[in-house]
Write an enzyme that holds these catalytic residues in place. Structure first.
Site, PDB file in Angstrom:
ATOM      1  N   GLU A 338      10.714  28.247  19.813  1.00  0.00           N
ATOM      2  CA  GLU A 338       9.454  28.936  20.132  1.00  0.00           C
ATOM      3  C   GLU A 338       8.235  28.181  19.605  1.00  0.00           C
ATOM      4  OE1 GLU A 338      11.744  33.254  20.216  1.00  0.00           O
ATOM      5  OE2 GLU A 338      10.633  32.632  18.434  1.00  0.00           O
ATOM      6  N   ASP A 362      15.786  33.760  13.024  1.00  0.00           N
ATOM      7  CA  ASP A 362      15.043  34.996  12.807  1.00  0.00           C
ATOM      8  C   ASP A 362      15.531  35.607  11.503  1.00  0.00           C
ATOM      9  OD1 ASP A 362      13.748  34.819  15.212  1.00  0.00           O
ATOM     10  OD2 ASP A 362      14.740  36.516  16.149  1.00  0.00           O
TER      11      ASP A 362
END
Length: 591
Positions: A338, A362
């Site tokens: 990302e 994450d």
């Protein structure tokens, strides 16, 4: 072999001719040689080559000799310096004045000559001139004819050298943004001022259409592509998982999945070429594309525009971040999912300090013992008894993170590439399933890597955050990967995305407020992502951060083990507060 910066060793001496200097020449130069040997025998660059040291042509007693040494170091590509002495020297005349070099001074602890007095004097000069230096002083007195390096001194020299080499290696390199901001994630709003002023790095950027252009115009090594596809068929495609996440109407047909495999393999080749260039492209007539972007780290936006239309970047990201591919074992790249550049920088820190692949995840969920018991009917035990943090990423995690590489005792590890074996590589590949991407999220398809990290690995989770009005800060949490009851894992994993790789993490708790329990670590984490490095490297990260003038806002490292420039002592006795004040006072290196 790549070209790496070198560490300059500066043997300083009392300049008084007629007996004093002559009596110290051999001793001082022997100390310099011992330091150089210590570093080159213990530290390696990313390609496995020893960190090279350059010693001044002669001892440094007066300012003209300092200048000659500085000129030589510039010519030889030195990126940091260590000054060594066993005696009194003339502080401001013999000190390293280069504002960009991380610098340390070892003052020999002996009684015949006052090396410690010079150390104190020159460190005062460094503080007064705003050129912070690390002071190294052995705990125990040594005899004048003893040229060995005590263990406590060696530890500090190596800690300094490891971090200093990281600083110098970053300088002049690029961070390549492939795409732009992903889903409004603040970390992917790349801040060029931070990269330029704190790291000495450039920011490069390409639109993702460049990847498609190179695919459609054949701007990649076609021979390598054939080799890559054969390897992928043998080791990855054979482990393609069941397409259970997608509803029947969203499942791709076999020929579409086959085309996706070809697509993602080309993606990886092209993304690597964009980062570092490829001389093969020059042979093909693509001289500009052959250059690359001189990128030491990169990020891939992916979501949403790319992944809504094309296969996702999980396969190329996962393998680029891994210590091997179809060309064999190699140094891992640093590629942030990302395009989270803040996490990419943390990954880069970890990679440069350890030479190992880095996990991007994450920081997804804190599971309390009570919540686990409620959901599964079972209790967490062992290291996991106080709760666990679920680290999970969208299939783009390094395969090294599976923990399938083993040390001599059979323990799971993440190795430097030169220590990896063919068996390690095959074990990592066998442990990885490539599930078809969930097309509710990744409409264009693709394949997500899936594995469960082995427990028992010491790891350090870290994160760089940018704070308006403050600047960059670093978070550090040392801990371990843990294995939990398979039934507990199955139930917890099915509540997220079971096609993605999972690492169960437990931080080491202590009496600091952010580490009083596992929940507090999760609650104090500054962003949605974390970079995870093998080993407890918090001490090295703190040393590196101080060189870069980045304060550490959260860590669970023993304060007695913290090694920062001596000038930090002048900013108060509270180490965290002193760190903030010193970093604010000195500011970024390259501003």
């Amino acid at each position: 072999m790549k070209k790496y910066p070198k560490i300059g060793i500066r043997p300083t001496i009392d300049g008084r001719q007629g007996g004093v200097r002559e009596s110290l020449e051999e001793k001082t130069m022997n100390l310099a040689k011992a330091v150089a040997e210590l570093i080159s025998n213990n530290l390696k660059n990313g390609d496995g080559s020893p960190v090279e040291c350059i010693i001044a042509d002669n001892t440094i007693g007066r300012v003209a000799e300092s200048a000659a040494c500085a000129e030589k170091f510039e010519r030889e590509g030195v990126g940091s310096t260590i000054t060594v002495t066993s005696c009194w020297c003339y502080g401001a005349e013999t000190m390293d004045m280069n504002p960009h070099y991380p610098k340390a001074v070892w003052g020999f602890n002996g009684t015949e000559r006052p090396g410690a007095v010079y150390l104190a004097a020159v460190l005062a000069g460094h503080a007064q001139k705003g050129l912070p230096a690390f002071g190294i002083y052995g705990r125990d007195v040594q005899d004048l004819d003893d040229n060995t390096i005590p263990e406590d001194v060696a530890e500090k020299i190596l800690r300094f050298a490891r971090a200093a080499q990281a600083v110098a290696t970053m300088r002049g390199k690029s961070y390549l943004s492939m795409g732009s901001v992903s889903m409004g994630i603040a970390g992917s709003i790349v801040n060029p001022d931070f990269f330029q002023e704190y790291l000495g790095m450039r920011n490069e950027s390409i639109d993702l259409t460049e990847i498609i252009r190179r695919m459609e115009e054949g701007i990649y090594d076609h021979e390598e592509y054939a080799k890559a596809m054969a390897w992928t068929e043998k080791y990855c495609k054979v482990n393609e998982g069941e397409d259970f996440k997608n509803r029947p109407e969203k499942r791709k047909k076999r020929e579409q999945k086959d085309a996706d495999w070809e697509f993602v393999v080309k993606m990886m080749i092209i993304m690597r070429d964009l980062m570092t260039g490829n001389p093969k492209l020059k042979e093909m007539g693509f001289k500009e594309e052959a250059l690359g972007h001189n990128a030491i780290a990169a990020g891939f936006q992916g979501q949403r525009q790319w992944t809504d239309f094309y296969p996702n970047g999980d396969y190329p990201e996962a393998l680029l971040n891994t210590s091997f591919d179809w060309n064999g074992i190699r140094e891992a790249f640093v590629v942030a999912t990302e395009n989270d550049a803040c996490n990419g920088v943390a990954m880069l820190f970890g990679h440069l300090l350890t030479n190992r692949a880095q996990i991007f995840s994450d920081v997804r969920t804190y599971w309390s013992p009570e919540a686990v018991k409620r959901v599964t009917g079972k209790e967490l035990t062992g290291l996991a008894a106080n709760g666990i943090i679920h680290l999970i990423n969208s299939g783009a995690t390094t395969l090294d993170g599976s923990g399938q590489s083993l040390d001599a005792e059979g323990n799971p590890v993440m190795k430097e590439p030169w220590n990896l074996t063919d068996a390690d590589v095959e074990n990592c590949l066998k442990a990885t399933t490539w599930y078809p991407a969930d097309r509710d999220y990744f409409r264009g398809g693709g394949f997500s890597s899936n594995f469960l990290s082995k427990g028992g690995m010491p790891v350090t989770m870290m994160r760089l955050n940018l704070i308006k009005g403050l600047g960059p800060v670093l978070q550090i949490a040392e801990g371990w990967t843990v294995e939990i009851d398979p039934e507990i894992h199955q139930k917890l994993n099915m509540r997220t995305d079971p096609t993605w790789p999972t690492t169960w993490f437990v931080p080491r708790l202590c009496d600091k407020s952010a580490f009083k329990d596992v929940y507090s670590v999760m609650n104090n984490w500054g962003a949605n992502h974390g970079a995870i490095s093998y080993g407890h490297i918090g001490q090295d990260l703190i040393t590196l951060a101080s060189m870069l003038r980045i304060p550490v806002c959260m860590h669970n490292v023993d304060e007695n083990e913290i090694f920062r420039p001596t000038a930090w002592n002048a900013f108060g006795m509270d180490k965290e507060g002193a760190d903030y004040r010193a970093c604010t006072t000195y500011g970024p290196i390259y501003k």
